[in-house]
Motif scaffolding. Structure first.
Motif, PDB file in Angstrom:
ATOM      1  N   ARG A 279      -2.792  14.002   1.368  1.00  0.00           N
ATOM      2  CA  ARG A 279      -2.242  15.314   0.990  1.00  0.00           C
ATOM      3  C   ARG A 279      -2.446  15.575  -0.488  1.00  0.00           C
ATOM      4  O   ARG A 279      -2.672  16.711  -0.891  1.00  0.00           O
ATOM      5  CB  ARG A 279      -0.776  15.413   1.382  1.00  0.00           C
ATOM      6  CG  ARG A 279      -0.647  15.525   2.896  1.00  0.00           C
ATOM      7  CD  ARG A 279       0.726  15.844   3.325  1.00  0.00           C
ATOM      8  NE  ARG A 279       0.817  15.603   4.762  1.00  0.00           N
ATOM      9  CZ  ARG A 279       1.674  16.188   5.547  1.00  0.00           C
ATOM     10  NH1 ARG A 279       2.521  17.057   5.065  1.00  0.00           N
ATOM     11  NH2 ARG A 279       1.701  15.909   6.828  1.00  0.00           N
ATOM     12  N   ARG A 280      -2.379  14.530  -1.304  1.00  0.00           N
ATOM     13  CA  ARG A 280      -2.681  14.702  -2.735  1.00  0.00           C
ATOM     14  C   ARG A 280      -4.111  15.195  -2.905  1.00  0.00           C
ATOM     15  O   ARG A 280      -4.377  16.128  -3.659  1.00  0.00           O
ATOM     16  CB  ARG A 280      -2.522  13.379  -3.473  1.00  0.00           C
ATOM     17  CG  ARG A 280      -1.126  12.995  -3.767  1.00  0.00           C
ATOM     18  CD  ARG A 280      -1.094  11.699  -4.556  1.00  0.00           C
ATOM     19  NE  ARG A 280       0.267  11.311  -4.790  1.00  0.00           N
ATOM     20  CZ  ARG A 280       0.724  10.079  -4.708  1.00  0.00           C
ATOM     21  NH1 ARG A 280      -0.097   9.091  -4.408  1.00  0.00           N
ATOM     22  NH2 ARG A 280       1.981   9.808  -4.930  1.00  0.00           N
ATOM     23  N   SER A 281      -5.020  14.547  -2.213  1.00  0.00           N
ATOM     24  CA  SER A 281      -6.425  14.918  -2.301  1.00  0.00           C
ATOM     25  C   SER A 281      -6.644  16.354  -1.821  1.00  0.00           C
ATOM     26  O   SER A 281      -7.331  17.143  -2.476  1.00  0.00           O
ATOM     27  CB  SER A 281      -7.268  13.945  -1.468  1.00  0.00           C
ATOM     28  OG  SER A 281      -8.611  14.307  -1.489  1.00  0.00           O
ATOM     29  N   ASP A 282      -6.059  16.693  -0.694  1.00  0.00           N
ATOM     30  CA  ASP A 282      -6.179  18.035  -0.143  1.00  0.00           C
ATOM     31  C   ASP A 282      -5.587  19.070  -1.101  1.00  0.00           C
ATOM     32  O   ASP A 282      -6.166  20.130  -1.332  1.00  0.00           O
ATOM     33  CB  ASP A 282      -5.497  18.110   1.228  1.00  0.00           C
ATOM     34  CG  ASP A 282      -5.795  19.393   1.975  1.00  0.00           C
ATOM     35  OD1 ASP A 282      -6.796  20.066   1.639  1.00  0.00           O
ATOM     36  OD2 ASP A 282      -5.045  19.717   2.913  1.00  0.00           O
ATOM     37  N   ALA A 283      -4.435  18.751  -1.676  1.00  0.00           N
ATOM     38  CA  ALA A 283      -3.793  19.674  -2.613  1.00  0.00           C
ATOM     39  C   ALA A 283      -4.684  19.926  -3.830  1.00  0.00           C
ATOM     40  O   ALA A 283      -4.843  21.073  -4.270  1.00  0.00           O
ATOM     41  CB  ALA A 283      -2.435  19.130  -3.047  1.00  0.00           C
ATOM     42  N   LEU A 284      -5.273  18.871  -4.378  1.00  0.00           N
ATOM     43  CA  LEU A 284      -6.151  19.050  -5.535  1.00  0.00           C
ATOM     44  C   LEU A 284      -7.344  19.932  -5.198  1.00  0.00           C
ATOM     45  O   LEU A 284      -7.749  20.780  -5.996  1.00  0.00           O
ATOM     46  CB  LEU A 284      -6.622  17.693  -6.066  1.00  0.00           C
ATOM     47  CG  LEU A 284      -5.570  16.898  -6.826  1.00  0.00           C
ATOM     48  CD1 LEU A 284      -6.092  15.510  -7.166  1.00  0.00           C
ATOM     49  CD2 LEU A 284      -5.146  17.622  -8.079  1.00  0.00           C
TER      50      LEU A 284
ATOM     51  N   PRO B 173       0.820  -1.195   0.000  1.00  0.00           N
ATOM     52  CA  PRO B 173       0.000   0.000   0.000  1.00  0.00           C
ATOM     53  C   PRO B 173       0.858   1.251   0.000  1.00  0.00           C
ATOM     54  O   PRO B 173       1.962   1.258   0.529  1.00  0.00           O
ATOM     55  CB  PRO B 173      -0.798  -0.112   1.305  1.00  0.00           C
ATOM     56  CG  PRO B 173      -0.011  -1.039   2.161  1.00  0.00           C
ATOM     57  CD  PRO B 173       0.756  -1.934   1.243  1.00  0.00           C
ATOM     58  N   THR B 174       0.345   2.286  -0.635  1.00  0.00           N
ATOM     59  CA  THR B 174       1.046   3.555  -0.618  1.00  0.00           C
ATOM     60  C   THR B 174       0.784   4.232   0.713  1.00  0.00           C
ATOM     61  O   THR B 174      -0.110   3.857   1.455  1.00  0.00           O
ATOM     62  CB  THR B 174       0.575   4.455  -1.767  1.00  0.00           C
ATOM     63  OG1 THR B 174      -0.812   4.678  -1.625  1.00  0.00           O
ATOM     64  CG2 THR B 174       0.873   3.831  -3.108  1.00  0.00           C
ATOM     65  N   ASP B 175       1.552   5.232   0.992  1.00  0.00           N
ATOM     66  CA  ASP B 175       1.440   5.966   2.243  1.00  0.00           C
ATOM     67  C   ASP B 175       0.092   6.687   2.301  1.00  0.00           C
ATOM     68  O   ASP B 175      -0.171   7.561   1.474  1.00  0.00           O
ATOM     69  CB  ASP B 175       2.599   6.959   2.323  1.00  0.00           C
ATOM     70  CG  ASP B 175       2.613   7.764   3.587  1.00  0.00           C
ATOM     71  OD1 ASP B 175       1.762   7.522   4.469  1.00  0.00           O
ATOM     72  OD2 ASP B 175       3.485   8.646   3.701  1.00  0.00           O
ATOM     73  N   PRO B 176      -0.776   6.352   3.253  1.00  0.00           N
ATOM     74  CA  PRO B 176      -2.075   7.019   3.346  1.00  0.00           C
ATOM     75  C   PRO B 176      -1.957   8.527   3.547  1.00  0.00           C
ATOM     76  O   PRO B 176      -2.766   9.294   3.039  1.00  0.00           O
ATOM     77  CB  PRO B 176      -2.742   6.362   4.559  1.00  0.00           C
ATOM     78  CG  PRO B 176      -2.054   5.063   4.722  1.00  0.00           C
ATOM     79  CD  PRO B 176      -0.655   5.272   4.229  1.00  0.00           C
ATOM     80  N   ALA B 177      -0.920   8.978   4.255  1.00  0.00           N
ATOM     81  CA  ALA B 177      -0.724  10.419   4.457  1.00  0.00           C
ATOM     82  C   ALA B 177      -0.435  11.105   3.126  1.00  0.00           C
ATOM     83  O   ALA B 177      -0.926  12.214   2.869  1.00  0.00           O
ATOM     84  CB  ALA B 177       0.411  10.669   5.442  1.00  0.00           C
TER      85      ALA B 177
END
Length: 159
Positions: free
Chosen positions: A96-101, A88-92
């Motif tokens: 942050r990707r989602s928040d940035a978008l 799994p990728t890092d959930p954090a």
């Protein structure tokens, strides 16, 4: 009872990947997915099982992914892939990707996926921070350096 436990385990191990339509949606916002449905599409990466996605998306991850699958944005992929593909990728990093978008969308509109592509492709915190620095420099051109820094405050990883 054992059968239902086995089904639940198999469901938790199910892996979802974006379809071409899903990748296009992130870049163009053609069907205008909103809120949690869009956030769920962002974190689907073709490697993390449903159980890992639930940590990022929440308890309703299965419902959201079923809806994305119905819309043709994600698909269930073969879970018999090599073990390395299941890491799994890092959930954090995903959050942050989602928040940035979400923060960048008002500034870049339909081009947010294009501008944020390096953020979406960042494999680790260092690459994410470098991509964020580049985007901040673009924002600073029309917002000013201080306002651009405020708009992206809290997204960087402390290394």
């Amino acid at each position: 009872m054992f059968s239902s436990l086995l089904d639940a385990t198999m469901t938790a191990d199910r892996i979802y990947a974006k379809t071409e339509r899903g990748r296009s949606e992130l870049l163009s916002r053609a069907s205008m997915l909103r809120g949690r449905l869009r956030a769920a599409l962002i974190v689907v990466n073709g490697r993390a099982p449903l159980s890992a996605l639930q940590e990022v998306i929440g308890d309703d991850a299965q419902v959201l992914l079923d809806e994305l699958e119905r819309l043709g944005h994600v698909e269930s992929v073969d879970s018999e892939l090599p073990v390395a593909a299941h890491e799994p990728t890092d959930p954090a990093l995903e959050m942050r990707r989602s928040d940035a978008l979400q923060r960048l969308a008002p500034h870049f509109g339909p081009d947010v996926g294009l501008v944020a592509r390096p953020l979406l492709q960042a494999a680790d915190a260092d690459a994410f921070n470098r991509a964020l620095d580049h985007i901040e420099s673009k924002l600073a051109l029309y917002m000013g350096r201080k306002d651009a820094a405020r708009a992206l405050a809290g997204l960087r990883f402390e290394l």
